[in-house]
Each structure stands twice: as C-alpha cells, then as structure tokens.
Design an enzyme around this catalytic site. Structure first.
Site, PDB file in Angstrom:
ATOM      1  N   HIS A 189       0.913  -1.134  -0.112  1.00 15.38           N
ATOM      2  CA  HIS A 189       0.023  -0.042  -0.094  1.00 15.38           C
ATOM      3  C   HIS A 189       0.837   1.262  -0.116  1.00 15.38           C
ATOM      4  O   HIS A 189       2.108   1.120   0.276  1.00 15.38           O
ATOM      5  CB  HIS A 189      -0.825  -0.016   1.319  1.00 15.38           C
ATOM      6  CG  HIS A 189      -0.239  -0.157   2.415  1.00 15.38           C
ATOM      7  ND1 HIS A 189       0.207  -1.395   2.764  1.00 15.38           N
ATOM      8  CD2 HIS A 189       0.073   0.420   3.637  1.00 15.38           C
ATOM      9  CE1 HIS A 189       0.507  -1.405   4.097  1.00 15.38           C
ATOM     10  NE2 HIS A 189       0.728  -0.139   4.271  1.00 15.38           N
ATOM     11  N   GLY A 190       0.316   2.542  -0.330  1.00 14.37           N
ATOM     12  CA  GLY A 190       1.069   3.732  -0.281  1.00 14.37           C
ATOM     13  C   GLY A 190       1.611   4.302   1.008  1.00 14.37           C
ATOM     14  O   GLY A 190       1.218   3.416   2.055  1.00 14.37           O
TER      15      GLY A 190
END
Length: 144
Positions: free
Chosen positions: A62-63
């Site tokens: 995920h970011g």
C-alpha cells in the site's frame, strides 16, 4: 463500486521479484480507477521503507502516508502467486494491494490480516481456482 470484485483478482500470476508483484497489484487498482499512477510509485516507496510482507505467505503493499491524494476511491487488488514471490527471503503466495480513503485503511488492513492469519484460510486462498472463490472467502470473514 465494490472494494473487492473478480476483475481485481488475478489468478496463477508470476512475478520476477517483489517490485514487479507490487506494481502488478497497483496496476489492477489503477485500471479499476481507484488510484492515479503516482500511487504505484508510493507503494514501491513504502516497500523500500519497510517490507509489506506480513507473514504466513502474505504481502499487503500500500502507499505511504503522503500518498492519500493519489487515491480516488477505496479498493483492493488480490493476486495469487502459486510459486510465491520473494519478499526479503520470505515467500508471498498472496499479494493484496490496498488503496483506502479516510479511516478505512486500518479497518481493511486488519480484516485482511485476521483472515490470512488462519493457516486454513491461506491454504484455501493459495489453492483457489477462481476469483469468486477468493472473494467469497474474504467476504464471509470480513465486514465489507
């Protein structure tokens, strides 16, 4: 738009390394309209800061915290790697990409981690033969 759908599940995938696997997870989210392309770079950046491999054959790329502006809507991509992908010496057989808006992020992360902490569930995910089978397992175990 559902955060999980069969068009965001890839079966029997192969990746040469964890970065290719992360980019594949991001591309699915991009193709579904959940993120902008810049989010994929933030997913790779997150991996360089701390591995997104969480154990039990699972990685959840995920970011970074700064990547929220690149998320259009909450979505999850799921990729099954029967041969596994090397994440710093550990094999990930399931790579689940997350793009979550607002406070949904921790809730989704926790839900996936709980489902995948069960050895029996991971075996089912690794041996699933259809995208619907994978989604059914998550939806029966998570409050989505």
């Amino acid at each position: 738009m559902s955060i999980m759908s069969t068009d965001k599940v890839k079966m029997n995938a192969t990746a040469s390394d964890k970065y290719e696997a992360i980019r594949m997870a991001g591309q699915i989210l991009l193709d579904a309209g959940h993120i902008t392309e810049a989010y994929i770079d933030k997913m790779v950046e997150r991996e360089e800061i701390v591995s997104t491999y969480v154990g039990n054959g699972l990685a959840i790329p995920h970011g970074t915290k700064e990547s929220k502006e690149f998320i259009n809507s909450t979505g999850i991509s799921i990729i099954q790697y029967p041969q596994g992908v090397d994440f710093n010496g550990e094999k990930a057989y399931m790579v689940i990409g997350i793009a979550a808006q607002g406070g949904e992020h921790m809730e989704i992360l926790t839900g996936i981690a709980v489902v995948c902490s069960e050895e029996e569930n991971m075996d089912k995910l690794r041996n699933a033969t259809s995208a619907q089978e994978i989604i059914d397992l998550f939806e029966s175990e998570m409050e989505l």
